[in-house]
Design a protein around this motif. Structure first.
Motif, PDB file in Angstrom:
ATOM      1  N   SER A 272       0.611  -1.305  -0.428  1.00  0.00           N
ATOM      2  CA  SER A 272      -0.048  -0.088   0.272  1.00  0.00           C
ATOM      3  C   SER A 272       1.325   1.225  -0.231  1.00  0.00           C
ATOM      4  O   SER A 272       2.023   0.918   0.704  1.00  0.00           O
ATOM      5  N   PRO A 273       0.893   2.642  -0.593  1.00  0.00           N
ATOM      6  CA  PRO A 273       2.029   3.230  -1.206  1.00  0.00           C
ATOM      7  C   PRO A 273       1.599   4.204   0.415  1.00  0.00           C
ATOM      8  O   PRO A 273       2.750   4.595   0.363  1.00  0.00           O
ATOM      9  N   GLU A 274       1.112   4.003   1.314  1.00  0.00           N
ATOM     10  CA  GLU A 274       1.408   4.700   2.486  1.00  0.00           C
ATOM     11  C   GLU A 274       2.095   4.189   3.112  1.00  0.00           C
ATOM     12  O   GLU A 274       3.202   4.332   4.541  1.00  0.00           O
ATOM     13  N   ASN A 275       2.559   2.376   3.147  1.00  0.00           N
ATOM     14  CA  ASN A 275       3.061   2.045   3.901  1.00  0.00           C
ATOM     15  C   ASN A 275       4.743   1.931   3.018  1.00  0.00           C
ATOM     16  O   ASN A 275       5.982   0.556   3.423  1.00  0.00           O
ATOM     17  N   MET A 276       4.991   2.357   2.003  1.00  0.00           N
ATOM     18  CA  MET A 276       6.005   2.390   1.130  1.00  0.00           C
ATOM     19  C   MET A 276       6.796   2.993   1.325  1.00  0.00           C
ATOM     20  O   MET A 276       8.102   3.166   0.302  1.00  0.00           O
ATOM     21  N   THR A 277       6.732   4.024   1.713  1.00  0.00           N
ATOM     22  CA  THR A 277       7.329   5.594   2.316  1.00  0.00           C
ATOM     23  C   THR A 277       8.497   5.590   2.198  1.00  0.00           C
ATOM     24  O   THR A 277       9.798   6.054   1.823  1.00  0.00           O
ATOM     25  N   ASN A 278       8.773   4.080   3.564  1.00  0.00           N
ATOM     26  CA  ASN A 278      10.654   4.143   3.393  1.00  0.00           C
ATOM     27  C   ASN A 278      10.877   2.328   3.532  1.00  0.00           C
ATOM     28  O   ASN A 278      11.277   2.139   4.483  1.00  0.00           O
ATOM     29  N   ALA A 279      10.486   1.720   2.224  1.00  0.00           N
ATOM     30  CA  ALA A 279      10.951   0.561   2.282  1.00  0.00           C
ATOM     31  C   ALA A 279      11.018   0.145   1.229  1.00  0.00           C
ATOM     32  O   ALA A 279      12.402   1.081   1.047  1.00  0.00           O
ATOM     33  N   LEU A 280      12.582  -1.197   1.570  1.00  0.00           N
ATOM     34  CA  LEU A 280      13.899  -1.597   0.647  1.00  0.00           C
ATOM     35  C   LEU A 280      13.111  -3.181   0.304  1.00  0.00           C
ATOM     36  O   LEU A 280      13.204  -4.194   0.844  1.00  0.00           O
ATOM     37  N   GLY A 281      13.416  -3.661  -0.974  1.00  0.00           N
ATOM     38  CA  GLY A 281      13.075  -4.475  -1.977  1.00  0.00           C
ATOM     39  C   GLY A 281      14.530  -4.650  -1.351  1.00  0.00           C
ATOM     40  O   GLY A 281      16.255  -4.841  -1.666  1.00  0.00           O
ATOM     41  N   SER A 282      14.229  -6.431  -0.849  1.00  0.00           N
ATOM     42  CA  SER A 282      15.470  -7.182  -0.741  1.00  0.00           C
ATOM     43  C   SER A 282      16.307  -7.969  -1.956  1.00  0.00           C
ATOM     44  O   SER A 282      15.824  -7.904  -2.994  1.00  0.00           O
ATOM     45  N   ASP A 283      17.900  -7.524  -2.036  1.00  0.00           N
ATOM     46  CA  ASP A 283      19.085  -7.308  -2.697  1.00  0.00           C
ATOM     47  C   ASP A 283      19.297  -8.756  -3.222  1.00  0.00           C
ATOM     48  O   ASP A 283      19.479  -9.773  -2.664  1.00  0.00           O
ATOM     49  N   LEU A 284      18.646  -9.470  -4.386  1.00  0.00           N
ATOM     50  CA  LEU A 284      18.820 -10.820  -4.448  1.00  0.00           C
ATOM     51  C   LEU A 284      20.559 -10.837  -4.431  1.00  0.00           C
ATOM     52  O   LEU A 284      21.242 -11.500  -3.935  1.00  0.00           O
ATOM     53  N   GLU A 285      21.074 -10.484  -5.309  1.00  0.00           N
ATOM     54  CA  GLU A 285      22.205 -10.365  -5.841  1.00  0.00           C
ATOM     55  C   GLU A 285      23.175 -10.590  -4.766  1.00  0.00           C
ATOM     56  O   GLU A 285      24.375 -11.290  -4.832  1.00  0.00           O
ATOM     57  N   PHE A 286      22.770  -9.226  -4.060  1.00  0.00           N
ATOM     58  CA  PHE A 286      23.632  -9.619  -3.040  1.00  0.00           C
ATOM     59  C   PHE A 286      23.465 -10.117  -2.523  1.00  0.00           C
ATOM     60  O   PHE A 286      24.935 -10.288  -1.683  1.00  0.00           O
ATOM     61  N   TRP A 287      22.536 -11.133  -1.552  1.00  0.00           N
ATOM     62  CA  TRP A 287      22.841 -11.864  -0.620  1.00  0.00           C
ATOM     63  C   TRP A 287      23.238 -13.432  -1.599  1.00  0.00           C
ATOM     64  O   TRP A 287      24.059 -13.794  -0.983  1.00  0.00           O
ATOM     65  N   VAL A 288      23.766 -13.559  -2.829  1.00  0.00           N
ATOM     66  CA  VAL A 288      23.775 -14.992  -3.661  1.00  0.00           C
ATOM     67  C   VAL A 288      25.353 -14.558  -3.410  1.00  0.00           C
ATOM     68  O   VAL A 288      26.133 -15.863  -2.609  1.00  0.00           O
ATOM     69  N   ASP A 289      25.878 -13.215  -3.443  1.00  0.00           N
ATOM     70  CA  ASP A 289      27.109 -13.138  -3.302  1.00  0.00           C
ATOM     71  C   ASP A 289      27.960 -12.823  -1.907  1.00  0.00           C
ATOM     72  O   ASP A 289      28.978 -13.050  -1.751  1.00  0.00           O
ATOM     73  N   ARG A 290      27.145 -12.076  -0.535  1.00  0.00           N
ATOM     74  CA  ARG A 290      27.423 -12.209   0.026  1.00  0.00           C
ATOM     75  C   ARG A 290      26.771 -13.278   1.335  1.00  0.00           C
ATOM     76  O   ARG A 290      26.962 -12.895   2.675  1.00  0.00           O
ATOM     77  N   ASP A 291      26.014 -13.546   1.383  1.00  0.00           N
ATOM     78  CA  ASP A 291      25.618 -14.646   2.272  1.00  0.00           C
ATOM     79  C   ASP A 291      26.475 -15.698   3.134  1.00  0.00           C
ATOM     80  O   ASP A 291      25.863 -15.515   4.387  1.00  0.00           O
ATOM     81  N   THR A 292      26.960 -16.516   2.443  1.00  0.00           N
ATOM     82  CA  THR A 292      27.995 -16.729   3.222  1.00  0.00           C
ATOM     83  C   THR A 292      29.379 -15.872   4.089  1.00  0.00           C
ATOM     84  O   THR A 292      28.966 -15.951   5.357  1.00  0.00           O
ATOM     85  N   GLU A 293      29.479 -14.827   3.829  1.00  0.00           N
ATOM     86  CA  GLU A 293      29.902 -13.603   4.447  1.00  0.00           C
ATOM     87  C   GLU A 293      29.474 -13.419   5.779  1.00  0.00           C
ATOM     88  O   GLU A 293      30.291 -13.388   6.801  1.00  0.00           O
ATOM     89  N   LEU A 294      28.078 -12.624   4.974  1.00  0.00           N
ATOM     90  CA  LEU A 294      27.940 -11.628   6.650  1.00  0.00           C
ATOM     91  C   LEU A 294      26.937 -13.111   7.421  1.00  0.00           C
ATOM     92  O   LEU A 294      27.008 -12.633   8.342  1.00  0.00           O
ATOM     93  N   GLY A 295      26.614 -14.393   6.789  1.00  0.00           N
ATOM     94  CA  GLY A 295      26.100 -14.615   8.220  1.00  0.00           C
ATOM     95  C   GLY A 295      26.941 -15.153   8.700  1.00  0.00           C
ATOM     96  O   GLY A 295      26.492 -15.499  10.113  1.00  0.00           O
ATOM     97  N   GLU A 296      28.257 -15.739   8.721  1.00  0.00           N
ATOM     98  CA  GLU A 296      29.496 -16.255   9.847  1.00  0.00           C
ATOM     99  C   GLU A 296      29.853 -14.915  10.548  1.00  0.00           C
ATOM    100  O   GLU A 296      30.113 -15.438  11.576  1.00  0.00           O
TER     101      GLU A 296
END
Length: 359
Positions: free
Chosen positions: A326-350
């Motif tokens: 809903s537009p009123e709920n998206m004013t400071n929303a962030l879409g999860s970046d799939l490529e970011f987590w593909v590259d860094r999931d292991t590193e940041l998870g550890e």
């Protein structure tokens, strides 16, 4: 022969759906599948005469991969999370879908412009958006003095009490940076640097002594209900269900939400591919996506769907305020970046796991 040729030409653009009597759609079960049966499957059958067989799996990506690998595909359409869809697409196990062939939005906008930026991918058309959010127990705060922002979640002085924190780096680190004043559009560029990662963990340090860590989606509403925490990170659908179905005094803070999405794919070798594609186009229209949102608090990924969402099914309560999109709920929303987590999931998870056990 001439009559057959004319008939064949007339049916050329719709040949298989006209022949196919049924398709099989695989979902996740429960309220999620029910929303899709009511909003997509029943209306599709009514419009086309094609029966839809609904089957469920704990994670549809697993049987889809197994069926395609074995060359014995019985599913025509499956609902997948975005990460699984990208992986199976890369492996050639699901077919590309031309987003330009999707119906225009009800407002006349092209589908490629209508879907929320970043949600359309080569092989998956999104059906719903869910979020990691912050929620609180309204009974724990005086009237007019409740938290309203992601920064408030980290403010133990102004809003005392234990905090429920996700036991995982994904979404948690993003929310920490937004709470520290980083605009949503700059989060991933900063989090890709050591400076940004240090800043996120430093912000988490400020609430660590008052944190209760959770792993399963059912835990955050239970932590609130039991009074173990006054505020918690959690998945919006779980919080909504507790607040509405169980009448709990829980309120969602949409500021700083991190959203992800699911959608429909067509497995390679689907027995009724053309009919499956027609179903996907129908199900991801503005109207159908809006109708599904009335059954479950996941947001429609088309912008043109937002004004069409009515009340929570069977009630006179508007659903729109409960949806991530809903537009009123998206004013400071962030879409999860799939490529970011593909590259860094292991590193940041550890690093996150090491932070959990550190003093």
């Amino acid at each position: 022969m001439k009559k057959l040729l004319v008939l064949s030409t007339a049916l050329a653009g719709f040949a298989l759906p006209a022949v196919a009597q049924e398709i099989t759609v695989m979902g996740w079960g429960g309220a999620y599948t029910n929303s899709q049966i009511e909003a997509y499957q029943k209306p599709f059958t009514e419009k086309t005469g094609i029966k839809v067989n609904s089957v469920d799996a704990d994670n549809p990506a697993t049987p889809v991969k197994a069926q395609v690998d074995a060359g014995n595909v019985t599913v025509d359409v499956a609902s997948l999370e975005i990460a699984d869809a990208v992986r199976l697409c890369d492996e050639g196990l699901i077919i590309p879908i031309d987003a330009a062939s999707l119906p225009d939005g009800v407002d006349g906008s092209k589908a490629t412009d209508d879907f929320i930026a970043g949600t359309l991918t080569e092989c998956m058309i999104p059906t719903d958006i869910f979020s990691t959010v912050v929620a609180y127990d309204a009974s724990k705060f005086p009237e007019g003095a409740a938290p309203t922002t992601i920064a408030d979640f980290f403010d133990l002085e102004k809003f005392p009490g234990k905090r429920g924190v996700k036991k995982g780096a994904k979404a948690t680190l993003e929310m920490a940076l937004m709470a520290d004043g980083v605009p949503a559009g700059e989060v991933y560029a900063l989090l890709a640097t050591k400076e940004g990662q240090d800043r996120a963990f430093a912000k988490l340090d400020t609430i660590k002594k008052d944190a209760v860590f959770w792993e399963a989606g059912a835990q955050p509403p239970q932590l609130l209900a039991d009074g173990e925490v006054t505020m918690t990170m959690g998945w919006n659908g779980r919080i909504y269900n507790a607040a509405v179905a169980e009448n709990k005094p829980f309120t969602i803070i949409w500021d700083g939400q991190v959203f992800e999405w699911e959608g429909y794919v067509i497995p390679k070798g689907a027995p009724n591919e053309a009919a499956a594609l027609d179903f996907v186009k129908f199900a991801t229209s503005s109207e159908a996506l809006a109708k599904a949102a009335e059954y479950i608090s996941y947001g429609p990924p088309r912008k043109s769907s937002a004004p069409l969402v009515g009340n929570v099914f069977g009630t006179d309560v508007p659903m729109s305020p409960n949806l991530p999109t809903s537009p009123e709920n998206m004013t400071n929303a962030l879409g999860s970046d799939l490529e970011f987590w593909v590259d860094r999931d292991t590193e940041l998870g550890e690093r996150y796991n090491a932070w959990l056990v550190s003093n």
